[in-house]
Design a protein around this motif. Sequence first.
Motif, mmCIF file in Angstrom:
data_model
loop_
_atom_site.group_PDB
_atom_site.id
_atom_site.type_symbol
_atom_site.label_atom_id
_atom_site.label_comp_id
_atom_site.label_asym_id
_atom_site.label_seq_id
_atom_site.Cartn_x
_atom_site.Cartn_y
_atom_site.Cartn_z
ATOM 1 N N HIS A 20 17.471 13.080 0.896
ATOM 2 C CA HIS A 20 18.013 13.928 2.453
ATOM 3 C C HIS A 20 16.890 14.443 3.081
ATOM 4 O O HIS A 20 16.775 14.121 4.403
ATOM 5 N N ALA A 21 16.121 15.460 2.490
ATOM 6 C CA ALA A 21 15.089 15.906 3.179
ATOM 7 C C ALA A 21 14.010 15.132 3.756
ATOM 8 O O ALA A 21 13.579 15.406 4.788
ATOM 9 N N LEU A 22 13.395 14.318 3.140
ATOM 10 C CA LEU A 22 12.426 13.160 3.445
ATOM 11 C C LEU A 22 13.012 12.278 4.467
ATOM 12 O O LEU A 22 12.357 11.564 5.169
ATOM 13 N N GLY A 23 14.536 12.121 4.362
ATOM 14 C CA GLY A 23 15.052 10.826 4.819
ATOM 15 C C GLY A 23 14.497 9.373 4.556
ATOM 16 O O GLY A 23 14.454 8.504 5.539
ATOM 17 N N PRO B 254 0.697 -1.052 -0.021
ATOM 18 C CA PRO B 254 -0.008 0.063 -0.007
ATOM 19 C C PRO B 254 0.656 1.349 -0.008
ATOM 20 O O PRO B 254 1.856 1.177 0.687
ATOM 21 N N ALA B 255 0.280 2.325 -0.590
ATOM 22 C CA ALA B 255 1.272 3.536 -0.680
ATOM 23 C C ALA B 255 0.951 4.493 0.556
ATOM 24 O O ALA B 255 -0.219 3.969 1.326
ATOM 25 N N GLY B 256 1.928 5.367 0.847
ATOM 26 C CA GLY B 256 1.673 6.246 2.122
ATOM 27 C C GLY B 256 0.316 7.006 1.911
ATOM 28 O O GLY B 256 -0.294 7.046 0.797
ATOM 29 N N ARG B 257 0.145 8.128 2.956
ATOM 30 C CA ARG B 257 -1.140 9.035 2.656
ATOM 31 C C ARG B 257 -0.422 10.149 1.704
ATOM 32 O O ARG B 257 -1.557 10.700 1.069
ATOM 33 N N HIS B 258 0.608 10.089 1.702
ATOM 34 C CA HIS B 258 1.211 11.131 0.450
ATOM 35 C C HIS B 258 2.153 10.411 -0.651
ATOM 36 O O HIS B 258 2.863 9.505 0.008
ATOM 37 N N VAL B 259 1.919 10.750 -1.753
ATOM 38 C CA VAL B 259 2.853 10.137 -3.029
ATOM 39 C C VAL B 259 3.441 11.130 -3.465
ATOM 40 O O VAL B 259 2.969 12.095 -4.383
ATOM 41 N N LEU B 260 4.785 11.006 -3.381
ATOM 42 C CA LEU B 260 5.819 11.976 -4.375
ATOM 43 C C LEU B 260 6.362 11.045 -5.470
ATOM 44 O O LEU B 260 7.029 10.078 -5.159
ATOM 45 N N LYS B 261 6.011 11.255 -6.551
ATOM 46 C CA LYS B 261 6.617 10.652 -7.890
ATOM 47 C C LYS B 261 7.511 11.927 -8.403
ATOM 48 O O LYS B 261 7.278 12.727 -8.942
ATOM 49 N N THR C 163 5.146 7.899 0.533
ATOM 50 C CA THR C 163 5.850 7.105 -0.673
ATOM 51 C C THR C 163 6.636 8.065 -1.473
ATOM 52 O O THR C 163 5.967 9.025 -2.182
ATOM 53 N N PHE C 164 7.713 7.659 -1.672
ATOM 54 C CA PHE C 164 8.686 8.507 -2.598
ATOM 55 C C PHE C 164 9.039 7.591 -3.803
ATOM 56 O O PHE C 164 9.818 6.355 -3.301
ATOM 57 N N GLU C 165 8.586 7.608 -5.004
ATOM 58 C CA GLU C 165 9.025 7.012 -5.991
ATOM 59 C C GLU C 165 9.143 7.527 -7.258
ATOM 60 O O GLU C 165 9.097 8.731 -7.586
ATOM 61 N N ALA C 166 9.923 6.828 -8.154
ATOM 62 C CA ALA C 166 10.196 7.273 -9.496
ATOM 63 C C ALA C 166 9.166 7.022 -10.485
ATOM 64 O O ALA C 166 8.304 6.234 -10.153
ATOM 65 N N VAL C 167 9.006 7.801 -11.477
ATOM 66 C CA VAL C 167 8.326 7.755 -12.671
ATOM 67 C C VAL C 167 9.114 8.022 -13.856
ATOM 68 O O VAL C 167 9.918 8.902 -13.561
ATOM 69 N N VAL D 258 12.554 22.185 -2.478
ATOM 70 C CA VAL D 258 12.755 20.817 -1.992
ATOM 71 C C VAL D 258 12.234 20.955 -0.511
ATOM 72 O O VAL D 258 11.385 20.104 0.004
ATOM 73 N N ASP D 259 12.606 22.002 0.248
ATOM 74 C CA ASP D 259 12.112 21.924 1.754
ATOM 75 C C ASP D 259 10.571 22.030 1.818
ATOM 76 O O ASP D 259 9.989 21.375 2.476
ATOM 77 N N ALA D 260 10.007 22.806 1.006
ATOM 78 C CA ALA D 260 8.713 23.113 0.739
ATOM 79 C C ALA D 260 7.901 21.836 0.478
ATOM 80 O O ALA D 260 6.873 21.389 1.018
ATOM 81 N N LEU D 261 8.547 20.893 -0.621
ATOM 82 C CA LEU D 261 7.815 19.666 -0.909
ATOM 83 C C LEU D 261 8.038 18.874 0.215
ATOM 84 O O LEU D 261 7.052 17.996 0.561
ATOM 85 N N ALA D 262 9.017 18.589 0.927
ATOM 86 C CA ALA D 262 9.432 17.743 2.111
ATOM 87 C C ALA D 262 8.279 18.117 3.271
ATOM 88 O O ALA D 262 7.614 17.162 3.779
ATOM 89 N N GLU D 263 7.994 19.423 3.420
ATOM 90 C CA GLU D 263 7.098 19.844 4.542
ATOM 91 C C GLU D 263 5.570 19.722 4.101
ATOM 92 O O GLU D 263 4.818 18.969 4.932
ATOM 93 N N GLU D 264 5.408 19.627 2.693
ATOM 94 C CA GLU D 264 4.219 19.260 2.261
ATOM 95 C C GLU D 264 3.638 17.800 2.508
ATOM 96 O O GLU D 264 2.837 17.437 2.720
ATOM 97 N N MET D 265 4.905 16.888 2.288
ATOM 98 C CA MET D 265 4.713 15.569 2.235
ATOM 99 C C MET D 265 4.428 15.112 3.801
ATOM 100 O O MET D 265 3.846 14.017 4.283
ATOM 101 N N ARG D 266 5.331 15.978 4.937
ATOM 102 C CA ARG D 266 5.023 15.516 6.065
ATOM 103 C C ARG D 266 3.730 15.925 7.014
ATOM 104 O O ARG D 266 3.282 15.606 8.048
ATOM 105 N N ALA D 267 2.868 16.880 6.057
ATOM 106 C CA ALA D 267 1.700 17.662 6.797
ATOM 107 C C ALA D 267 0.634 16.381 6.747
ATOM 108 O O ALA D 267 0.586 15.443 6.090
#
Length: 150
Positions: free
Chosen positions: A96-99, A68-75, A110-114, A141-150
């Motif tokens: 690095h920002a997402l760890g 299953p994917a996480g609640r946020h998906v960054l491709k 979920t951080f994945e390639a497309v 990058v920082d804004a994206l990582a912050e959005e993913m953690r929300a």
Amino acid sequence: MTDTARLSEIVASHAEREGALLPILHDVQAEFGFIPEAALDPIATALRLSRAEVAGVIGFYHDFRRQPAGRHVLKLCRAEACQAMGGVALQALLEHALGQKIGETKDGITFEAVYCLGLCACAPAAQVDGRLVGRLDAAAVDALAEEMRA
Ligand code: FES
């Protein structure tokens, strides 16, 4: 309806058509959010394929998930145009920002390639919870990582 019954329904709806495997896999993922391990045998049996053949097709196409994917998906796009416009460095910054490494699901992200989002003119590009974003750079990058953690 149970998951098993729903799976049987999906398989039966395509089983008689030529090239049924991909439509079945797409429908299974649309229904469950991923391709459950338990789906492989019924699909293989219905299509007279081996389990390894079904697993091989799932593994070949990056869009199919085995978990299953996480609640946020960054491709992040890793195709040529995006790679040429700084995609490799961007991937390292995002990891690095997402760890977490690309290809991982961790802490609900979920951080994945497309491989190409059709946004090559605005490379490097990504998809954030279904929203396309282009011209990404280190400043984003920082804004994206912050959005993913929300
Ligand atoms: S190569 Fe990245 S969007 Fe096309």
